[in-house]
Design an enzyme around this catalytic site. Structure first.
Site, PDB file in Angstrom:
ATOM      1  N   LYS A 169       0.956  -1.189   0.187  1.00  0.00           N
ATOM      2  CA  LYS A 169      -0.103   0.031   0.015  1.00  0.00           C
ATOM      3  C   LYS A 169       0.957   1.217  -0.017  1.00  0.00           C
ATOM      4  O   LYS A 169       2.141   1.237   0.538  1.00  0.00           O
ATOM      5  CB  LYS A 169      -0.718   0.144   1.242  1.00  0.00           C
ATOM      6  CG  LYS A 169      -2.197   0.744   0.964  1.00  0.00           C
ATOM      7  CD  LYS A 169      -3.054  -0.196   0.334  1.00  0.00           C
ATOM      8  CE  LYS A 169      -4.439   0.555  -0.005  1.00  0.00           C
ATOM      9  NZ  LYS A 169      -5.752  -0.500  -0.307  1.00  0.00           N
TER      10      LYS A 169
HETATM   11  P1  NAD Z   1     -12.869   7.543  -2.786  1.00  0.00           P
HETATM   12  O1  NAD Z   1     -11.853   8.813  -2.599  1.00  0.00           O
HETATM   13  O2  NAD Z   1     -13.154   7.674  -4.561  1.00  0.00           O
HETATM   14  O3  NAD Z   1     -14.353   8.166  -2.078  1.00  0.00           O
HETATM   15  C1  NAD Z   1     -14.466   8.090  -0.766  1.00  0.00           C
HETATM   16  C2  NAD Z   1     -15.650   8.596  -0.250  1.00  0.00           C
HETATM   17  O4  NAD Z   1     -15.788   8.692   1.045  1.00  0.00           O
HETATM   18  C3  NAD Z   1     -16.003  10.092  -0.731  1.00  0.00           C
HETATM   19  O5  NAD Z   1     -17.371  10.098  -1.150  1.00  0.00           O
HETATM   20  C4  NAD Z   1     -15.794  10.860   0.674  1.00  0.00           C
HETATM   21  O6  NAD Z   1     -16.443  12.059   0.783  1.00  0.00           O
HETATM   22  C5  NAD Z   1     -16.336   9.686   1.447  1.00  0.00           C
HETATM   23  N1  NAD Z   1     -15.747   9.880   2.883  1.00  0.00           N
HETATM   24  C6  NAD Z   1     -14.268  10.285   3.281  1.00  0.00           C
HETATM   25  N2  NAD Z   1     -14.298  10.610   4.619  1.00  0.00           N
HETATM   26  C7  NAD Z   1     -15.598  10.216   5.145  1.00  0.00           C
HETATM   27  C8  NAD Z   1     -16.152  10.267   6.330  1.00  0.00           C
HETATM   28  N3  NAD Z   1     -15.393  10.630   7.450  1.00  0.00           N
HETATM   29  N4  NAD Z   1     -17.231   9.862   6.553  1.00  0.00           N
HETATM   30  C9  NAD Z   1     -18.098   9.666   5.523  1.00  0.00           C
HETATM   31  N5  NAD Z   1     -17.720   9.672   4.137  1.00  0.00           N
HETATM   32  C10 NAD Z   1     -16.302   9.908   4.003  1.00  0.00           C
HETATM   33  O7  NAD Z   1     -12.252   6.428  -2.058  1.00  0.00           O
HETATM   34  P2  NAD Z   1     -12.683   4.954  -2.678  1.00  0.00           P
HETATM   35  O8  NAD Z   1     -11.609   4.452  -3.672  1.00  0.00           O
HETATM   36  O9  NAD Z   1     -14.149   4.809  -3.052  1.00  0.00           O
HETATM   37  O10 NAD Z   1     -12.257   3.938  -1.478  1.00  0.00           O
HETATM   38  C11 NAD Z   1     -13.126   4.021  -0.404  1.00  0.00           C
HETATM   39  C12 NAD Z   1     -12.979   2.818   0.531  1.00  0.00           C
HETATM   40  O11 NAD Z   1     -12.912   1.541  -0.257  1.00  0.00           O
HETATM   41  C13 NAD Z   1     -11.382   3.140   1.036  1.00  0.00           C
HETATM   42  O12 NAD Z   1     -11.485   2.361   2.422  1.00  0.00           O
HETATM   43  C14 NAD Z   1     -10.404   2.037   0.225  1.00  0.00           C
HETATM   44  O13 NAD Z   1      -9.501   1.649   0.888  1.00  0.00           O
HETATM   45  C15 NAD Z   1     -11.620   1.014  -0.070  1.00  0.00           C
HETATM   46  N6  NAD Z   1     -11.157   0.351  -1.231  1.00  0.00           N
HETATM   47  C16 NAD Z   1     -11.289   1.063  -2.392  1.00  0.00           C
HETATM   48  C17 NAD Z   1     -10.960   0.052  -3.539  1.00  0.00           C
HETATM   49  C18 NAD Z   1     -10.702   0.765  -4.953  1.00  0.00           C
HETATM   50  O14 NAD Z   1     -10.569   0.041  -5.861  1.00  0.00           O
HETATM   51  N7  NAD Z   1     -10.962   2.091  -5.031  1.00  0.00           N
HETATM   52  C19 NAD Z   1     -10.603  -1.165  -3.627  1.00  0.00           C
HETATM   53  C20 NAD Z   1     -10.788  -1.943  -2.364  1.00  0.00           C
HETATM   54  C21 NAD Z   1     -11.082  -1.129  -1.319  1.00  0.00           C
END
Ligand code: NAD
Length: 435
Positions: free
Chosen positions: A125
């Site tokens: 990561k």
């Molecule tokens: P992103 O940046 O695209 O979106 C994050 C979202 O969460 C946004 O809408 C933001 O406003 C919201 N957010 C941030 N802080 C917050 C809070 N305190 N309370 C409520 N909402 C909040 O991120 P993403 O890529 O969608 O990732 C989200 C989660 O999924 C993370 O934990 C990430 O590790 C996990 N994840 C992502 C992927 C991927 O392919 N992008 C894969 C596996 C896991």
């Protein structure tokens, strides 16, 4: 005489003592691991080896803002948890709370996730401690290019392959790929995944995490007897994972009654149109102001009665403080680490079915693996091919997890972790020690 302390907590305590990576999120990942390790009677030496990351890089670098006179020093990280299984793989996160411990925890979860899905990667990561939400495009590009240069000795298509995570997207991956390629002198699409299709990105990668999660929600709903056409869902986070998940759930007839982002939560018991919400967020960069529903706090939203609760934002959302008030039947974890160990126990006792993060959000890294394979072989698979392969891998991992959970009387998180840890431990044992 050996001076090794024994017992799971003592071991974590000894290895974390004064260690740079000590952090609540890493302690959560370690506690989950130690719980699984104790149940599976994991070899003590291997347990100790897997408890901490194998390689970590912490850099600081100058970030010049658009206002030329302002230069900020920011911190960047790349952590490789296990190098035994093949190249390492894991996303890059831009967030103001990123630190070495958080990145180490996320790298550890990547190891178990890749192993659970039978992908030929160890976990990694990366991240930059910066709030990306108000950066201009030029600023984002400068941070990305400099971060890439600072970590370039660690990454490469056969070494360590980044991907998007919170705060980064396919444009960021394109800049990373470009910076790396400029340095080696030729285009290297395979250095990152989750990049635009024009650069060798894969069909379906953007939606892959949400799509994979919804494949599993279908399986889990059938398992616990929830009819999706009559079901309601609450989705926390409306970024990459949250919006795809909401979209695919809506397609299955699930009523999305509440959605949140960092600015607010919106509740509408009649159902929210995911399309209108996407349009609103694309236009305003935030959910706040979305007209078709009532505003509430994220914490209130998590406690709404619903069939499916889908955390897709940050870690540490369902804790000992609110687990007793969570009133869903199925908790489908899109985010990494949304649930603490204490909350896990409460939810399990209350009979809430959990799709744990290492399984639930593994669709992203699975399609990233497809992208990496296509880049290496110059293949171009169609979206149908990608989705069919994704479906097979996700449902197979779900089936193995459920079989283990039922056979050994385990909760689903521990069962999924043991599936992954077993494979890593076996690989470590056959490779042996050097020297
Ligand atoms: P992103 O940046 O695209 O979106 C994050 C979202 O969460 C946004 O809408 C933001 O406003 C919201 N957010 C941030 N802080 C917050 C809070 N305190 N309370 C409520 N909402 C909040 O991120 P993403 O890529 O969608 O990732 C989200 C989660 O999924 C993370 O934990 C990430 O590790 C996990 N994840 C992502 C992927 C991927 O392919 N992008 C894969 C596996 C896991």
């Amino acid at each position: 005489m050996s001076t090794k302390q024994t017992g799971p907590t003592a071991l974590a305590g000894r290895l974390n003592d004064n260690a740079e990576w000590d952090d609540p999120l890493l302690r959560l990942a370690q506690s989950q691991f130690l719980k699984a390790a104790a149940i599976m009677k994991l070899d003590e030496n291997i347990k100790e080896r897997l408890l901490v990351p194998q390689r970590s890089l912490l850099v600081s670098f100058p970030f010049r803002q658009d206002n030329y006179s302002e230069v900020e020093t920011v911190f960047g990280y790349r952590v490789q948890h296990v190098l035994t299984m093949g190249p390492t793989k894991g996303g890059i996160r831009y967030h103001q709370s990123v630190n070495l411990g958080e990145v180490s925890a996320l790298a550890m979860w990547m190891t178990w996730k890749c192993a659970l899905m039978n992908l030929p990667f160890g976990g990694a990561k990366g991240g930059v401690r910066i709030d990306p939400t108000n950066l201009s495009r030029a600023e984002l590009q400068r941070v990305t290019r400099r971060y890439t240069m600072e970590t370039i000795s660690m990454i490469g298509p056969d070494k360590d392959i980044p991907a998007p995570d919170m705060g980064t997207n396919e444009q960021v991956m394109a800049w990373l790929m470009d910076t790396y390629s400029q340095q080696v002198g030729y285009a290297v699409p395979g250095v990152v995944t989750g990049k635009p299709v024009e650069l060798g990105g894969s069909q379906g990668r953007t939606d892959a995490t949400g799509r994979g999660l919804v494949y599993l929600i279908r399986e889990a709903a059938e398992h616990i007897g929830v009819e999706l056409k009559r079901a309601t869902a609450v989705v926390q986070g409306f970024g990459n994972v949250g919006r795809s998940t909401a979209k695919f759930l809506e397609e299955l007839g699930v009523r999305i009654i509440a959605v949140s982002d960092v600015t607010t939560a919106i509740y509408n018991e009649n159902g929210i149109s995911v399309n209108s919400m996407v349009e609103h967020v694309d236009a305003n960069r935030m959910l706040k102001g979305f007209p078709d529903g009532q505003e509430m706090s994220n914490q209130e939203m998590l406690e709404l009665p619903c069939d499916i609760l889908v955390p897709c934002a940050v870690q540490n959302q369902i804790t000992g403080d609110n687990a007793a008030q969570i009133s869903c039947k199925l908790l489908a974890e899109g985010a990494n680490g949304p649930t603490t160990l204490e909350a896990d126990q409460i939810l399990n006792e209350r009979g809430i079915f959990i799709l744990p993060d290492v399984l639930g959000n593994a669709g992203g890294v699975t399609v990233s693996y497809f992208e990496w394979v296509q880049d290496a072989q110059n293949y171009m698979w169609t979206l149908d091919e990608i989705n069919a392969r994704l479906h097979k891998i996700m449902t197979d991992a779900f089936r193995r997890t459920m079989l283990r959970a039922q056979r050994d009387g385990l909760d689903t998180r521990t069962a999924a972790l043991i599936e992954g840890i077993e494979r890593v431990a076996a690989a470590k044992l056959v490779r042996g020690l050097f020297p």
